[in-house]
Design a protein around this motif. Structure first.
Motif, short mmCIF file in Angstrom:
data_model
loop_
_atom_site.label_atom_id
_atom_site.label_comp_id
_atom_site.label_asym_id
_atom_site.label_seq_id
_atom_site.Cartn_x
_atom_site.Cartn_y
_atom_site.Cartn_z
N THR A 146 10.26 -2.11 -6.95
CA THR A 146 9.26 -3.12 -7.28
C THR A 146 9.40 -4.29 -6.32
O THR A 146 10.51 -4.78 -6.08
CB THR A 146 9.36 -3.58 -8.76
OG1 THR A 146 8.32 -4.50 -9.03
CG2 THR A 146 10.70 -4.20 -9.08
N GLU A 147 8.29 -4.69 -5.74
CA GLU A 147 8.22 -5.79 -4.78
C GLU A 147 9.26 -5.65 -3.67
O GLU A 147 9.93 -6.61 -3.29
CB GLU A 147 8.36 -7.14 -5.51
CG GLU A 147 7.22 -7.38 -6.48
CD GLU A 147 7.32 -8.71 -7.21
OE1 GLU A 147 8.27 -9.47 -6.96
OE2 GLU A 147 6.43 -8.97 -8.02
N GLY A 148 9.40 -4.43 -3.16
CA GLY A 148 10.30 -4.18 -2.04
C GLY A 148 11.77 -4.16 -2.41
O GLY A 148 12.62 -4.06 -1.53
N ASP A 206 8.16 4.07 -8.83
CA ASP A 206 7.83 3.27 -7.65
C ASP A 206 6.60 2.43 -8.00
O ASP A 206 5.45 2.86 -7.84
CB ASP A 206 7.56 4.17 -6.45
CG ASP A 206 7.43 3.41 -5.15
OD1 ASP A 206 7.08 2.21 -5.18
OD2 ASP A 206 7.67 4.01 -4.09
N ASP A 265 5.54 -0.28 -6.65
CA ASP A 265 4.79 -0.71 -5.46
C ASP A 265 3.71 0.29 -5.05
O ASP A 265 2.65 -0.10 -4.60
CB ASP A 265 5.74 -0.94 -4.28
CG ASP A 265 6.67 -2.14 -4.49
OD1 ASP A 265 6.47 -2.90 -5.47
OD2 ASP A 265 7.59 -2.32 -3.68
N ARG A 266 3.97 1.58 -5.24
CA ARG A 266 2.99 2.61 -4.85
C ARG A 266 2.28 3.24 -6.04
O ARG A 266 1.40 4.06 -5.87
CB ARG A 266 3.67 3.72 -4.04
CG ARG A 266 4.21 3.27 -2.72
CD ARG A 266 4.71 4.42 -1.84
NE ARG A 266 5.59 5.34 -2.53
CZ ARG A 266 5.41 6.66 -2.55
NH1 ARG A 266 4.42 7.23 -1.91
NH2 ARG A 266 6.27 7.44 -3.20
#
Length: 179
Positions: free
Chosen positions: A156-158, A16, A18-19
């Motif tokens: 990645t990037e939603g 993940d 993004d996190r």
């Protein structure tokens, strides 16, 4: 004689971006006889997308006082209440009062869920996040289910990139706000 739960085993590779969460883990998921494959896949996605220390499956199907997924701190206090499907506003309200963070993951039409919640009291509704996936994504993932599963999940990037037992899928992770 009652039918028991079906156990599905997943070997998961989670990235993940993004996190900033990168983990490899194995997990056993019990699918209750009344639970659809789509619900179970959404529950698994919620677990992976919320993965952190202290995460566990709750008894949402068989226990009314726990969500589908929850996170506990080292003292045992619930810090995150994560519902799956289309919970009613009262359940989300109670979860928001019980935990510092609430999220709902759905395989259903998010507009209908938001409409059902409209005008109903939900504690800290402005902090609640409803997440959904592209149409057909959860059903396609459910079609690839086996009893023993290899899952690779990247965010990645939603955007969610998902490979289950050789079936590659992708979907946006859409966030909807109540207030």
């Amino acid at each position: 004689m009652a039918i028991g739960s079906t156990i599905h085993v997943f070997t998961v590779q989670l990235a993940d971006v993004d996190r900033g969460v990168y983990e490899d883990f194995a997990i056993r998921v019990a699918r209750h006889p009344s639970e659809t494959d789509a619900f179970m896949v959404t529950r698994l996605l919620a677990y992976c997308l919320e993965y952190e220390e202290g995460i566990e499956f709750g008894g949402s199907v068989s226990t009314a006082d726990e969500p589908a997924v929850l996170v506990r701190d080292l003292t045992g206090a619930v810090t995150a209440w994560i519902e799956v499907g289309a919970p009613d506003a009262a359940r989300v309200h109670a979860g928001s009062k019980a935990a510092g963070r609430v999220a709902v993951y759905t395989h259903r039409d998010p507009a209908k869920i938001l409409a059902a919640w409209a005008g109903k009291p939900i504690h800290r509704a402005d902090a609640l996040v409803l997440r959904s996936f592209d149409a057909g994504f959860v059903d396609a993932a459910a079609a690839a289910l086996e009893r023993r599963n290899e899952l690779s999940l990247s965010v990645t990037e939603g955007q969610l990139y998902f490979e289950l037992n050789g079936t590659a899928l992708s979907s946006g992770v859409h966030e909807h706000r109540v207030a």
